[in-house]
Design an enzyme around this catalytic site. Sequence first.
Site, PDB file in Angstrom:
ATOM      1  N   GLY A 247       0.821  -1.194   0.000  1.00 27.76           N
ATOM      2  CA  GLY A 247       0.000   0.000   0.000  1.00 27.76           C
ATOM      3  C   GLY A 247       0.859   1.249   0.000  1.00 27.76           C
ATOM      4  O   GLY A 247       2.074   1.206   0.249  1.00 27.76           O
ATOM      5  N   CYS A 248       0.233   2.385  -0.293  1.00 28.05           N
ATOM      6  CA  CYS A 248       0.974   3.645  -0.372  1.00 28.05           C
ATOM      7  C   CYS A 248       1.466   4.096   1.003  1.00 28.05           C
ATOM      8  O   CYS A 248       2.621   4.493   1.155  1.00 28.05           O
ATOM      9  CB  CYS A 248       0.112   4.721  -1.034  1.00 28.05           C
ATOM     10  SG  CYS A 248      -1.581   4.830  -0.412  1.00 28.05           S
ATOM     11  N   TYR A 249       0.583   4.032   2.005  1.00 27.92           N
ATOM     12  CA  TYR A 249       1.026   4.381   3.358  1.00 27.92           C
ATOM     13  C   TYR A 249       2.161   3.472   3.831  1.00 27.92           C
ATOM     14  O   TYR A 249       3.190   3.968   4.326  1.00 27.92           O
ATOM     15  CB  TYR A 249      -0.143   4.290   4.341  1.00 27.92           C
ATOM     16  CG  TYR A 249      -1.089   5.459   4.363  1.00 27.92           C
ATOM     17  CD1 TYR A 249      -0.636   6.768   4.484  1.00 27.92           C
ATOM     18  CD2 TYR A 249      -2.471   5.256   4.308  1.00 27.92           C
ATOM     19  CE1 TYR A 249      -1.523   7.843   4.533  1.00 27.92           C
ATOM     20  CE2 TYR A 249      -3.363   6.315   4.343  1.00 27.92           C
ATOM     21  CZ  TYR A 249      -2.887   7.609   4.467  1.00 27.92           C
ATOM     22  OH  TYR A 249      -3.760   8.658   4.513  1.00 27.92           O
TER      23      TYR A 249
END
Length: 355
Positions: A156-158
């Site tokens: 994921g981006c986070y």
Amino acid sequence: MKKSSVKVAVVGASGYSGEELVRLLLSHPQAELRAVTSRQMTGQTLAQVFPRFGQFAAARQLRFSQPNVELLAKEAEIVFLALPHGVAAEFAAPLLQLGCQVIDLSADFRLRSAMAYKEFYGQDHAAPELLAKSVYGLPELYRSTIKSASLIACPGCYPTSILLPILPLLKANLIKETGMIANSLSAVSGAGKKVEADYLFVECNESVRPYGIPKHRHLSEIEQELTLTAGQPVVIQFSPHLIPINRGILSTLYLAPHKHFATTGEMNALGEQIRSCYDAAYGKEPFVRVLEGKALPDTKNVFGTNMIEIAWRLDQRTGRLVVMSALDNIVKGASGQAVQCFNILCGFEETHGLI
């Protein structure tokens, strides 16, 4: 595998990550885009839906189709899944059975535990038998296993914005496994292309708000990877926020060094260890930029790129190490990272299609 070109398909090509993935693949010197799917856009060409791709002959000819596993397997060797969680697993299993390699941008194969998936995503996993087969697609950490993978789960981006700054420090035993805090700011595109009141322009513009507190879904993969590196359970406090920009993530991490630094000399010595740690980990990485001097991460500097910027400061007053990162959530946080994994998997130059 080493080939001059590889036939690829994108399932879910009309979303934000799917659109960016199409852009990168159209420009890739060794990717042959053979199929794009979207239930809503079926029958239209890529250029009709995304006029900015009109310069590419393939975009003027290639039409969106309904997602059909058998047809996808005939058209492509590698299939990218840019689908919501819960849906991607339904496609991955039959595609693998038909001999395709799969690069998944959803959360369906990031976790190693079906129980953890159910806890954080609120549903049973559709293909739990594949979790052990999946490789977490963080190139800087799992490059060697990505090379031989049949199923790659892009982070994921986070998590990308948090794991890349922390993992080298944790591995080098420079920080404690306890007391980690991550505050992250994300662009509205991180929520995906969906029509919900919370993400309408009037609701987001001139507004900054926290959400997903205290147990955002991405915590599951963040803590999984931190735990694997530390060799013991790691818990982190994670607070995501929505900010009114189109693309970008900025994360600020508050970490406790193992070594106390009460004097300037002690702080300088620890600073040199941190600098050496990052240089050893990322000095030769094409998409990690560790900033020097007074420079701090800025989303405008990574917009549209597969780069992550990292900077750090030791706070003598609080005894903490503050680490900051910035990335484009649609590129390094999703589609760019997927193409980076694709390059590794195929034996191409890792930067192809990304610089």
